[in-house]
Scaffold this active site. Sequence first.
Site, PDB file in Angstrom:
ATOM      1  N   GLU A 234      18.517  22.352  40.070  1.00 28.34           N
ATOM      2  CA  GLU A 234      18.479  23.237  39.151  1.00 28.34           C
ATOM      3  C   GLU A 234      17.908  22.505  37.751  1.00 28.34           C
ATOM      4  OE1 GLU A 234      22.134  26.209  39.577  1.00 28.34           O
ATOM      5  OE2 GLU A 234      22.758  24.189  39.766  1.00 28.34           O
TER       6      GLU A 234
ATOM      7  N   ASN B  33      30.004  10.607  39.414  1.00 30.99           N
ATOM      8  CA  ASN B  33      29.996  10.737  38.164  1.00 30.99           C
ATOM      9  C   ASN B  33      30.776   9.815  37.443  1.00 30.99           C
ATOM     10  OD1 ASN B  33      29.142  13.310  39.084  1.00 30.99           O
ATOM     11  ND2 ASN B  33      30.853  14.518  38.221  1.00 30.99           N
TER      12      ASN B  33
ATOM     13  N   GLY C   9      27.490  30.957  49.143  1.00 30.23           N
ATOM     14  CA  GLY C   9      27.639  29.609  49.523  1.00 30.23           C
ATOM     15  C   GLY C   9      28.943  29.080  49.129  1.00 30.23           C
TER      16      GLY C   9
ATOM     17  N   LYS D  16      28.260  23.265  28.610  1.00 31.17           N
ATOM     18  CA  LYS D  16      28.303  23.031  29.793  1.00 31.17           C
ATOM     19  C   LYS D  16      26.942  22.474  30.268  1.00 31.17           C
ATOM     20  CE  LYS D  16      29.621  22.767  34.376  1.00 31.17           C
ATOM     21  NZ  LYS D  16      29.153  23.688  35.325  1.00 31.17           N
TER      22      LYS D  16
ATOM     23  N   SER E 165      26.406  18.256  41.493  1.00 29.04           N
ATOM     24  CA  SER E 165      25.640  19.109  42.185  1.00 29.04           C
ATOM     25  C   SER E 165      24.165  18.840  42.405  1.00 29.04           C
ATOM     26  CB  SER E 165      25.851  20.603  41.811  1.00 29.04           C
ATOM     27  OG  SER E 165      25.267  20.665  40.415  1.00 29.04           O
TER      28      SER E 165
END
Length: 297
Positions: A256, A194, A9, A176, A244
Site C-alpha cells: 500500500e 515493529n 481477507g 494512522k 502489513s
Amino acid sequence: MKITVLGCGALGQIWLAALDAQGHDVQGWLRVPQPYCSVNVIDLNGTTINKTCIANDPKFLAESDLLLVTLKAWQVSEAVKNLQFILRDDCPILLLHNGMGTLDELKALHQPLLRGITTHAAKRDGTVIVHVAAGITHIGPTSADAAALSDLAEVLQQALPDVAWHNNVASAAWQKLAVNCVINPLTVQYDCTNGELLNHLDEVSALCNEVAMVMEREGQHTSREGLLDYVLDVINSTAANTSSMLQDIRAERRTEIDYITGYVIRRARAQGLATPENSRLYELIKRKEQDYERERI
Ligand code: KPL
C-alpha cells in the site's frame, strides 16, 4: 441490516463473522465471482467460527443497507466503481483501509461515503484468520450526505467493539497515516518486527518530523514531539507485530506504499515541502515490488 462486505481477507472475514453473530444479513463480495465464501475465524476468545456466507449476489447488493469495504487501498476505487451502479444511491459505503488517497479517486460517487481507520489486528494462519488483538475502529463522514449516519457507529459497535464516530475523521486518518509512514517501510528496510524499530530511533524521528511538517501544512493540529510520542506508543503496543507492508513484501504482493508514503510525498510536493527520508523509503519499497514483478514476467 443487510450488509455486503467487499473483500473477504483477514479484516473482511472478522467483520463478516461479527456482523453475522449480531443477526445481520451478510454477504461477501469477492474479485473472482463465486456464490459462497468461507468465513474461518478464531476470535479473541479462541473460539473457532466456521461459516459459509453467500457471495457476489447482485440482488442482495442492490438491497444492501451498507457496503463495508475491507480491500487493500490500491484495490478500492476500481472495485467500488464497478459496484456503484448496482447499489442504491442512499447506501452508505464505508472504506476501511490503511493509507489515504482513495477519496480523491471516488469523488464522483453518488452514495454517502464514510471512511474508517481500525487498529484491530488479524493475521492469516494457513486457511484460518486469527483475530490477534482487539482495537478501535474510528469512522466518520467524508461527504455532506454521510454526516447524518452516526447511528452506524452504534450498529458496528454492537458487532465488533470499539467503534467511535468522529465528525472530523480526517484527524484520526492522518494520525494512522503517520504511524504507517514510519513503521511500515522501516520494518521492510530492516526486515524486522515493529518493536525492533526502537533500535532505529534516528530514522523514526526523522520520518515523524517530515510527516508532522506535512500535516501542519494540511491544517492538522500536531507537533513533532507529539507525533513521535504517538508513533513510539504504537511501536511499543504492537512490538511483536509483523507490519502489513512487511507481510506483503515477504509474500511478494503489491504493497500500500502509494497510499501511505506516496500520499504524504504527493501532499508535500503540493505544499512545496521536501520529504527526503520518505522519498528514500518510497523508492526502496517500489524497487522491491518491481524486483519480484520482473521475476514473474
Ligand atoms: O497498521 C499497521 C500495519 O501493520 O499496517 C501497524 C499499526 C503498523 C501495526 O502493525
